[in-house]
Scaffold this motif. Structure first.
Motif, mmCIF file in Angstrom:
data_model
loop_
_atom_site.group_PDB
_atom_site.id
_atom_site.type_symbol
_atom_site.label_atom_id
_atom_site.label_comp_id
_atom_site.label_asym_id
_atom_site.label_seq_id
_atom_site.Cartn_x
_atom_site.Cartn_y
_atom_site.Cartn_z
ATOM 1 N N GLY A 14 45.070 46.267 66.678
ATOM 2 C CA GLY A 14 44.473 45.446 65.642
ATOM 3 C C GLY A 14 44.978 45.802 64.277
ATOM 4 O O GLY A 14 45.837 46.668 64.099
ATOM 5 N N GLN A 15 44.423 45.126 63.318
ATOM 6 C CA GLN A 15 44.768 45.351 61.923
ATOM 7 C C GLN A 15 43.492 45.601 61.158
ATOM 8 O O GLN A 15 42.430 45.134 61.554
ATOM 9 N N VAL A 16 43.610 46.334 60.096
ATOM 10 C CA VAL A 16 42.481 46.593 59.218
ATOM 11 C C VAL A 16 42.831 46.022 57.853
ATOM 12 O O VAL A 16 43.951 46.178 57.375
ATOM 13 N N PHE A 17 41.874 45.337 57.263
ATOM 14 C CA PHE A 17 42.063 44.760 55.929
ATOM 15 C C PHE A 17 41.165 45.475 54.927
ATOM 16 O O PHE A 17 40.067 45.892 55.263
ATOM 17 N N THR A 18 41.642 45.574 53.702
ATOM 18 C CA THR A 18 40.806 46.061 52.612
ATOM 19 C C THR A 18 39.818 44.963 52.240
ATOM 20 O O THR A 18 39.912 43.833 52.728
ATOM 21 N N SER A 19 38.892 45.273 51.362
ATOM 22 C CA SER A 19 37.893 44.286 50.947
ATOM 23 C C SER A 19 38.519 43.079 50.244
ATOM 24 O O SER A 19 37.938 42.004 50.226
ATOM 25 N N PRO A 23 46.296 43.703 54.191
ATOM 26 C CA PRO A 23 46.410 44.462 55.433
ATOM 27 C C PRO A 23 46.751 45.928 55.171
ATOM 28 O O PRO A 23 47.553 46.239 54.296
ATOM 29 N N ARG A 24 46.105 46.820 55.932
ATOM 30 C CA ARG A 24 46.342 48.257 55.801
ATOM 31 C C ARG A 24 47.181 48.807 56.942
ATOM 32 O O ARG A 24 47.419 49.993 57.000
ATOM 33 N N GLY A 25 47.590 47.967 57.869
ATOM 34 C CA GLY A 25 48.458 48.430 58.935
ATOM 35 C C GLY A 25 47.958 48.072 60.315
ATOM 36 O O GLY A 25 46.908 47.457 60.486
ATOM 37 N N VAL A 26 48.733 48.505 61.314
ATOM 38 C CA VAL A 26 48.430 48.254 62.720
ATOM 39 C C VAL A 26 47.791 49.512 63.307
ATOM 40 O O VAL A 26 48.295 50.617 63.118
ATOM 41 N N PHE A 27 46.695 49.327 64.020
ATOM 42 C CA PHE A 27 45.945 50.423 64.618
ATOM 43 C C PHE A 27 45.779 50.178 66.111
ATOM 44 O O PHE A 27 45.780 49.043 66.562
ATOM 45 N N LEU A 28 45.603 51.262 66.865
ATOM 46 C CA LEU A 28 45.237 51.182 68.271
ATOM 47 C C LEU A 28 43.872 51.808 68.456
ATOM 48 O O LEU A 28 43.531 52.785 67.773
ATOM 49 N N ARG A 29 43.100 51.270 69.383
ATOM 50 C CA ARG A 29 41.845 51.890 69.788
ATOM 51 C C ARG A 29 41.891 52.067 71.297
ATOM 52 O O ARG A 29 42.032 51.095 72.038
ATOM 53 N N ASP A 30 41.789 53.307 71.736
ATOM 54 C CA ASP A 30 41.784 53.627 73.158
ATOM 55 C C ASP A 30 40.500 53.097 73.769
ATOM 56 O O ASP A 30 39.403 53.404 73.294
ATOM 57 N N VAL A 31 40.600 52.293 74.831
ATOM 58 C CA VAL A 31 39.440 51.665 75.444
ATOM 59 C C VAL A 31 38.522 52.705 76.080
ATOM 60 O O VAL A 31 37.301 52.597 76.015
ATOM 61 N N GLU A 32 39.095 53.738 76.684
ATOM 62 C CA GLU A 32 38.290 54.756 77.363
ATOM 63 C C GLU A 32 37.598 55.718 76.401
ATOM 64 O O GLU A 32 36.420 56.021 76.553
ATOM 65 N N GLY A 34 37.592 55.482 72.853
ATOM 66 C CA GLY A 34 37.134 54.893 71.606
ATOM 67 C C GLY A 34 37.853 55.427 70.380
ATOM 68 O O GLY A 34 37.537 55.056 69.260
ATOM 69 N N GLU A 35 38.849 56.293 70.575
ATOM 70 C CA GLU A 35 39.577 56.876 69.445
ATOM 71 C C GLU A 35 40.520 55.861 68.815
ATOM 72 O O GLU A 35 41.124 55.041 69.500
ATOM 73 N N PHE A 36 40.649 55.943 67.466
ATOM 74 C CA PHE A 36 41.560 55.102 66.706
ATOM 75 C C PHE A 36 42.824 55.887 66.385
ATOM 76 O O PHE A 36 42.768 57.092 66.146
ATOM 77 N N ARG A 37 43.948 55.163 66.353
ATOM 78 C CA ARG A 37 45.213 55.772 65.941
ATOM 79 C C ARG A 37 45.967 54.752 65.099
ATOM 80 O O ARG A 37 46.183 53.613 65.527
#
Length: 86
Positions: A14-19, A23-32, A34-37
């Motif tokens: 996914g992507q995270v946006f500022t207010s 865009p602040r970049g591309v992130f991964l979230r491990d489904v098992e 729940g950690e973000f990278r």
């Protein structure tokens, strides 16, 4: 902060946006776990390829290919800003 997520078998990309919707970049979230990278510090609209490892994403009118395991990315396509795709 706004989030958009796309999934593969074991991770969400996914992507995270500022207010102010930057865009602040591309992130991964491990489904098992729940950690973000964070994979990149730029880009938006990541889409998983069928191999479940690589993603495509846009940044500054350029299309990039990103390896989710190594974090390596390279530019595939650059579009002139005067051309509208949508």
């Amino acid at each position: 902060m706004l989030l958009r997520w796309f999934h593969s078998a074991c991770a969400l990309a996914g992507q995270v946006f500022t207010s102010d919707r930057e865009p602040r970049g591309v992130f991964l979230r491990d489904v098992e776990t729940g950690e973000f990278r964070q994979l990149t510090d730029h880009g938006h609209n990541p889409i998983w390829l069928h191999d479940g490892r690589r993603l495509l994403f846009w940044s500054d009118a350029k299309l990039f290919l990103l390896d989710s395991e190594t974090g390596a990315s390279h530019e595939l396509l650059s579009i002139e800003r005067s051309i509208s795709l949508f």
